[in-house]
Design an enzyme around this catalytic site. Structure first.
Site, PDB file in Angstrom:
ATOM      1  N   TYR A  25       0.816  -1.217   0.000  1.00  0.00           N
ATOM      2  CA  TYR A  25       0.000   0.000   0.000  1.00  0.00           C
ATOM      3  C   TYR A  25       0.848   1.265   0.000  1.00  0.00           C
ATOM      4  O   TYR A  25       0.529   2.204   0.728  1.00  0.00           O
ATOM      5  CB  TYR A  25      -0.887   0.051   1.254  1.00  0.00           C
ATOM      6  CG  TYR A  25      -1.948  -1.001   1.325  1.00  0.00           C
ATOM      7  CD1 TYR A  25      -2.988  -1.017   0.404  1.00  0.00           C
ATOM      8  CD2 TYR A  25      -1.924  -1.974   2.323  1.00  0.00           C
ATOM      9  CE1 TYR A  25      -3.978  -1.970   0.476  1.00  0.00           C
ATOM     10  CE2 TYR A  25      -2.905  -2.940   2.394  1.00  0.00           C
ATOM     11  CZ  TYR A  25      -3.929  -2.924   1.471  1.00  0.00           C
ATOM     12  OH  TYR A  25      -4.909  -3.863   1.550  1.00  0.00           O
ATOM     13  N   TYR A 153     -14.641  -3.847   4.194  1.00  0.00           N
ATOM     14  CA  TYR A 153     -13.328  -4.294   3.706  1.00  0.00           C
ATOM     15  C   TYR A 153     -13.182  -5.772   4.086  1.00  0.00           C
ATOM     16  O   TYR A 153     -13.375  -6.137   5.243  1.00  0.00           O
ATOM     17  CB  TYR A 153     -12.184  -3.483   4.325  1.00  0.00           C
ATOM     18  CG  TYR A 153     -10.839  -4.065   3.958  1.00  0.00           C
ATOM     19  CD1 TYR A 153     -10.264  -3.812   2.708  1.00  0.00           C
ATOM     20  CD2 TYR A 153     -10.163  -4.929   4.827  1.00  0.00           C
ATOM     21  CE1 TYR A 153      -9.058  -4.384   2.346  1.00  0.00           C
ATOM     22  CE2 TYR A 153      -8.953  -5.506   4.470  1.00  0.00           C
ATOM     23  CZ  TYR A 153      -8.410  -5.225   3.233  1.00  0.00           C
ATOM     24  OH  TYR A 153      -7.217  -5.801   2.863  1.00  0.00           O
ATOM     25  N   ASP A 247     -17.440 -11.480   8.933  1.00  0.00           N
ATOM     26  CA  ASP A 247     -15.996 -11.317   8.850  1.00  0.00           C
ATOM     27  C   ASP A 247     -15.529 -10.706  10.169  1.00  0.00           C
ATOM     28  O   ASP A 247     -15.576  -9.493  10.352  1.00  0.00           O
ATOM     29  CB  ASP A 247     -15.662 -10.427   7.650  1.00  0.00           C
ATOM     30  CG  ASP A 247     -14.169 -10.187   7.511  1.00  0.00           C
ATOM     31  OD1 ASP A 247     -13.416 -10.514   8.446  1.00  0.00           O
ATOM     32  OD2 ASP A 247     -13.757  -9.646   6.464  1.00  0.00           O
ATOM     33  N   LYS A 276      -6.488 -12.028  12.065  1.00  0.00           N
ATOM     34  CA  LYS A 276      -5.650 -11.035  12.756  1.00  0.00           C
ATOM     35  C   LYS A 276      -5.111 -11.410  14.151  1.00  0.00           C
ATOM     36  O   LYS A 276      -3.930 -11.679  14.276  1.00  0.00           O
ATOM     37  CB  LYS A 276      -6.366  -9.697  12.789  1.00  0.00           C
ATOM     38  CG  LYS A 276      -6.523  -9.123  11.372  1.00  0.00           C
ATOM     39  CD  LYS A 276      -6.179  -7.684  11.299  1.00  0.00           C
ATOM     40  CE  LYS A 276      -5.881  -7.242   9.891  1.00  0.00           C
ATOM     41  NZ  LYS A 276      -7.067  -7.187   9.004  1.00  0.00           N
TER      42      LYS A 276
HETATM   43  C1  LIG Z   1      -7.364  -7.480   7.600  1.00  0.00           C
HETATM   44  C2  LIG Z   1      -8.701  -7.918   7.209  1.00  0.00           C
HETATM   45  C3  LIG Z   1      -8.900  -8.847   6.166  1.00  0.00           C
HETATM   46  C4  LIG Z   1      -7.768  -9.395   5.357  1.00  0.00           C
HETATM   47  O1  LIG Z   1      -6.851 -10.109   6.108  1.00  0.00           O
HETATM   48  P1  LIG Z   1      -5.370 -10.376   5.519  1.00  0.00           P
HETATM   49  O2  LIG Z   1      -4.748 -11.270   6.539  1.00  0.00           O
HETATM   50  O3  LIG Z   1      -4.719  -9.037   5.437  1.00  0.00           O
HETATM   51  O4  LIG Z   1      -5.532 -11.016   4.208  1.00  0.00           O
HETATM   52  C5  LIG Z   1     -10.193  -9.231   5.899  1.00  0.00           C
HETATM   53  N1  LIG Z   1     -11.235  -8.746   6.574  1.00  0.00           N
HETATM   54  C6  LIG Z   1     -11.088  -7.855   7.581  1.00  0.00           C
HETATM   55  C7  LIG Z   1     -12.287  -7.366   8.318  1.00  0.00           C
HETATM   56  C8  LIG Z   1      -9.821  -7.400   7.916  1.00  0.00           C
HETATM   57  O5  LIG Z   1      -9.686  -6.491   8.886  1.00  0.00           O
END
Ligand SMILES: *Cc1c(COP(=O)(O)O)cnc(C)c1O
Length: 431
Positions: A25, A153, A247, A276
């Protein structure tokens, strides 16, 4: 063919940035060179030049227990000696079996079938694939699209990008590559709820699932919504017979004040994504967890009904051992109480910015504190100024936010708040 010449080190770039790495990025031509980190401890990052920064964002929201927690380090050392990795096709191992059992026990409802991958984006890809294949396995074709929400996202791979906010830069540029999905506003009121209901009705025959980040859209701008909004989405998805994918890659593991954000709305999704903070910020690992009902659609005498996915490093034992140790810490140490204390401190500490000219909004949810500016500030200047004061953050768009380790010490949190408030004031004035 000769090998390409080693690229020159761009002017102004540090030796540590070296001219070979391609950074995330970042417009590398114009960005400040990266800072070289050599060590971490607690909530702190030690730089090669000896400076120490307090990490206000826990390494992209991962290091919930702070850095170098001895319990996670010990578990990783033990696993490293025994078996750092073994393939998962046809083999299994205790670290993965244990982790899957524990996640199933912690998650609400009958979310009980865990598919491990190695990044959040891939966990989302797997969730989308599960949803699409679910319909095929039920003998229904043509249901491949996903209803997602503006401001969302879900990651950087093609499928995940296709469900990110469609106005975002990445989405616009890659539009031609992406499957076309359906986007709605979050149902915050009667009007947007009716619009969502109408979209679900009119697309009934093409939709495979609904996906949303529960309670807070993270990378979309730390946009929060109340649990009722999430409950509404769950109700509508159910009424229309669509699986709901949550998510929780950002929200999972205490960030919003409960272990998982969905608990606050009293809902159980059909599929849930984690990553994460799963390993406490130590190693890449992700999980896509499905209910028994979803799993049962793949349980068949037909080999083609099996889930067709299998990353090479899936369920890496070292990462699973780290994740198990991280879950130990959630059991043994008062993480949720710490998240609540951080939440109060963030609300108090950021209060002086509320209503200030140039500040559009201050939002606090769990251990997340976000300051939204009325106009996009000079991000590079803001970051530089904060680094000079010993603070590591990564503002984006019009948002400066804090998501510290849940174990952040009081003095470190005070420093973060004091400097963020000072800089936000200054930025708001110059804007
Ligand atoms: C960071 C994130 C992703 C992507 O995860 P990566 O490990 O960077 O591929 C997907 N969804 C959410 C809500 C995120 O915060």
């Amino acid at each position: 063919m000769t090998a390409p010449a080693r690229p020159p080190i761009p002017p102004g770039m540090s030796r540590s940035g070296d001219g070979h790495l391609w950074r995330p990025y970042t417009q590398m031509k114009t960005a400040d060179p990266p800072l070289e980190a050599v060590r971490t401890h607690g909530s702190r990052i030690v730089l090669a030049d000896g400076r120490e920064l307090v990490d206000g964002i826990a390494s992209w929201w991962t290091a919930v227990h702070g850095y170098n927690h001895p319990h996670i380090a010990a578990a990783m050392r033990a696993q490293l000696e025994a078996m750092p990795h073994v393939m998962f096709g046809g083999l299994t191992h205790a670290p993965a079996e244990t982790l899957a059992r524990r996640l199933a026990g912690m998650l609400p409802g009958d979310l009980s079938r865990v598919f491990f991958t190695d990044s959040g984006s891939v966990a989302v890809e797997v969730a989308l694939k599960m949803a699409a294949q679910l319909w095929l396995n039920r003998g229904v074709s043509g249901r491949t699209r996903v209803l997602a929400f503006r401001g969302g996202y879900h990651g950087d791979t093609m499928g995940a990008m296709s469900v990110c906010d469609p106005e975002e830069g990445m989405h616009r540029r890659f539009g031609a590559y992406l499957p076309s999905q359906i986007f709605c506003e979050l149902p915050r009121d009667a009007e947007t709820e009716a619009a969502l209901d109408a979209a679900l009705t009119s697309r009934r025959d093409t939709l495979a699932a609904v996906i949303v980040e529960p309670l807070v859209q993270g990378a979309g701008g730390m946009l929060t919504h109340p649990p009722e909004v999430l409950a509404r989405i769950a109700r509508l998805a159910r009424r229309h017979g669509l699986p709901l994918i949550l998510d929780e890659i950002f929200t999972g593991f205490g960030r919003t004040g409960t272990l998982f954000a969905c608990e606050q709305a009293g809902i159980v999704p059909d599929i849930l994504c984690l990553s994460k903070a799963l390993t406490g910020g130590t190693l890449p690992l992700a999980a896509t967890v499905a209910t028994d009902e979803i799993f049962s659609a793949f349980w068949s005498d037909d080999p083609a009904a099996a889930l067709m996915h299998g990353p090479t490093f899936m369920a890496n034992p070292l990462a699973c051992a780290a994740a198990n140790a991280s879950l130990d810490l959630f059991e043994r140490e008062p993480r949720l109480a710490q998240a609540a204390a951080i939440s109060r401190r963030l609300a108090d500490g950021l209060a002086p910015l509320r209503g200030r000219p140039g500040i559009a909004q201050v939002r606090v949810l769990g251990a997340i504190g976000a300051v939204q500016f009325a106009a996009a500030p000079d991000l590079a200047r803001m970051k530089r100024a904060l680094v000079a004061r010993g603070v590591w953050v990564r503002p984006f768009g019009d948002v400066l936010y804090l998501t510290p380790a849940l174990t952040v010490s009081e003095p470190d949190l005070d420093l973060l708040l004091c400097e963020v408030v000072r800089i936000a004031h200054a930025e708001a004035q110059t804007a």
